[in-house]
Design an enzyme around this catalytic site. Sequence first.
Site, mmCIF file in Angstrom:
data_model
loop_
_atom_site.group_PDB
_atom_site.id
_atom_site.type_symbol
_atom_site.label_atom_id
_atom_site.label_comp_id
_atom_site.label_asym_id
_atom_site.label_seq_id
_atom_site.Cartn_x
_atom_site.Cartn_y
_atom_site.Cartn_z
ATOM 1 N N ALA A 26 -15.614 -0.859 54.677
ATOM 2 C CA ALA A 26 -16.207 -1.866 53.798
ATOM 3 C C ALA A 26 -17.485 -2.416 54.422
ATOM 4 O O ALA A 26 -17.656 -2.420 55.648
ATOM 5 C CB ALA A 26 -15.210 -2.985 53.543
ATOM 6 N N MET A 27 -18.368 -2.897 53.566
ATOM 7 C CA MET A 27 -19.683 -3.332 54.039
ATOM 8 C C MET A 27 -19.606 -4.512 55.010
ATOM 9 O O MET A 27 -20.534 -4.728 55.784
ATOM 10 C CB MET A 27 -20.574 -3.682 52.846
ATOM 11 N N ARG A 28 -18.512 -5.243 54.973
ATOM 12 C CA ARG A 28 -18.391 -6.384 55.895
ATOM 13 C C ARG A 28 -18.118 -5.932 57.334
ATOM 14 O O ARG A 28 -18.236 -6.733 58.265
ATOM 15 C CB ARG A 28 -17.292 -7.335 55.425
ATOM 16 N N TYR A 29 -17.747 -4.658 57.497
ATOM 17 C CA TYR A 29 -17.436 -4.150 58.835
ATOM 18 C C TYR A 29 -18.583 -3.350 59.450
ATOM 19 O O TYR A 29 -18.647 -3.225 60.668
ATOM 20 C CB TYR A 29 -16.188 -3.262 58.789
ATOM 21 N N THR A 30 -19.428 -2.773 58.645
ATOM 22 C CA THR A 30 -20.479 -1.889 59.169
ATOM 23 C C THR A 30 -21.779 -2.655 59.369
ATOM 24 O O THR A 30 -22.018 -3.693 58.753
ATOM 25 C CB THR A 30 -20.720 -0.700 58.226
#
Length: 880
Positions: free
Chosen positions: A120-124
């Site tokens: 998910a974009m919150r992790y990358t």
Amino acid sequence: MTDSIQSSITPVNIEEELKSSYLDYAMSVIVGRALPDVRDGLKPVHRRVLFSMDREGNTANKKYVKSARVVGDVIGKYHPHGDSAVYDTIVRMAQPFSLRYMLVDGQGNFGSIDGDAPAAMRYTEVRMQKITQALLTDLDKETVNFSPNYDGELMIPDVLPTRIPALLANGSSGIAVGMATNIPPHNLNEVLNGCLAYIDKNEITIDELMQHIPGPDFPTAALINGRKGIEEAYRTGRGKVYVRARATVETNEKGREQIIVSELPYQVNKAKLVEKIAELIREKKIEGISNITDLSNKEGIRIEIDIKRDAVGEVVLNHLYSLTQMQVTFGINMVALDHGQPRLFNLKEIIEAFVLHRREVVTRRSIFELRKARERTHILEGLAVARSNIDEMIAIIRNSKNREEAATSISSRSWTLHSDIINLLDASARPDELEENLGIQGEQYYLSPAQVNAILELRLHRLTGIAFEEVIKEYEELLVKIADLLHILSSAERLMEVIREELEEVKAQFGDDRLTEITAASGDIDLEDLIAQEDVVVTLSHEGYVKYQPLTDYEAQRRGGKGKSATKMKEEDFIEKLLVANTHDTILCFSSRGRLYWLKVYQLPQASRGARGRPIVNILPLQENERITAILPVSAYEEDKFVVMATAGGIVKKIALTEFSRPRSNGIIALNLRDEDELIGVDITDGSNEIMLFSSQGRVVRFAENAVRAMGRLATGVRGIKLALTNDISDDESAVEIEDISDDNAEASLDLNIDKVVSLVVPKGEGAILTATQNGYGKRTQLSEYPTKSRNTKGVISIKVSERNGKVVAATQVEETDQIMLITDAGTLVRTRVSEVSIVGRNTQGVRLIRTADDEHVVSLERVCDADEDDSLEESSSEE
């Protein structure tokens, strides 16, 4: 409903509104979403992501930031769409197996070649790659146009001032409405070499360009099998290349053969490939494999396929190529936007568009830098004036009540300037917008408001501390820069030299070795060899939908039968052209503008009777308001053959068939048409045939082919038949000779609504002529009934035109064993035996050929040769 609401409602035609709205939607998808710009190779979403990262300082030399932050910035400021679309774009630009040259440097899980989803974009986290800066360099120097964002508060670039030919380097793919693009990636070194070669020689050929750019270069490496598809794609913009996995047959430590797969074709999912091979083994569709193991890791791909003792590794490998995605076809379709208009490009045109873009960027940058350099020299002159008159300047400032009074006092008088600066002054350094009474005037200098403001901006210690030598040094450097910028703007050679230098810098910094190997065409698949030769029915509708169907789809009926649907039509559409050809034949497509295009029959969509087919405008590069009006099947281009063309206005033209033997992607001019005239028929002759022209008013003229000389492609032709000027049909069969189209009598205006040529027939042998009318009636008349006349006569009556019959729609030569196909404007087709149509004289009305509804009319007639006389053919009642 209140009066105010009622008054705001505007009635519209729902059909027109749907057409208009769908067209707006289609253009929005084409221009704003699906197709890349040929100049920077980017779609709007890619451009907006990179622009946003650049504005936020998320560059390669800065720390990573959360992907969610970038996505939020993009959708909030520039791209008001779903966050998943923007994140998917960022992910793809960060995947080494998706882009040949990654534009985003990602940290975290960005998916894999096995099809694993990214985190998910919150992790990358992301930042730009170093190469990405080459796409954005000079963006702040007015090098490209900007447009308002979706809410009008911000400006976004229409295109990036890229120094990289990104459309070729990274390729692009997308599906729009009615069109698509699929451009493969290439090696940057090779593409830049091609650009440099084009700069050196603008008239360079595609063959010469291919010496620098041999073919695509995929990020997953692999092999390209053969050059034929590459050459076709580079010449025409469309082609197919066969991409194979890199696989070798090796012997392991146990003495058993193994197939080692180390590279996969572009866009092939490794996990699904392994699963497919395992499935083929289980279903025994592939023999000789005992086991398959995927040993891939971060170091690279390695798939081991164990071969049974009694199997041959090379044979198994060939089976894998044919049955799995270890060999795939990459269909190249180089469609991109050219200043907002979708276009099909060949290789040279893409390079040309990029170089032209660089010319514009460098020119606009030079204009910007010239203006800034002149502004700076102007300020330096003002500082030099202040330094030369430092005591007076300080006194004025101290004695002034405020800044405005000081500015007025300084600008209202003249000043002396140091002789060293006066000697350096050059007219080229003077700003264009500077008023004539300002600057150096004789030996005195008048300061401009900008200079005064610069002086007053300085603190006292800086004003007194101005180093005169530094001012002179900077001034001299700027004069050199201004001279070079003026040289760039005035000399095309110097401009191209700058472009070349910058491209060579990019090449030195980011160029790398080729990954994909292009092998010889051994084992190359020839598409035509895979196409079975069979007779098919080719149809072209009035709205331009084309398709083919096997001839066996149609069973013969008795004349007068109701027929069966040949195709599914929109209410306003109907079949306009119908012919029988072989799948390996070439279709010569003649357009309403007299242009000729080429198509192989097997390149057309094969569809069922209920399908409409595909718009021919998506297959041929037709121009605006151009449509195909005649099609002709050709098996071979023989030197002693000719093409005879006839127009609705009665013009005939003969041209050697070999003139059409060199297909060109954009078509050629086959016939220069006059006024509202259009092509209605074409046929192949041997030079000694006869020509028959049939008119809608029921007349026919028959004359010797040698009465028409062979002409060049650009010729107009000569008059073949004298058409009626009124609806009154006369039995007068006298001839009036008109020798050439240039004669005054030939210029008489014709109304094609009254009379026009509907069919061209080149009679072969004896046989008979079958004529069909609008209302479904027709007849057969022996060829011997039609006398040979001179060309450009009224001719003789071929069939009686009456209220029952309607006007003539077509005529064709038939034999007793033939069948005919009749098509109506409602899409109904009937196939019947010629032997069931009575043979009668010329001056008769004929019998019913097809039963039509009150508002239904016959629009086309086609002969089907050598009919099968099978007793099982479908029958239906007949009626005269």
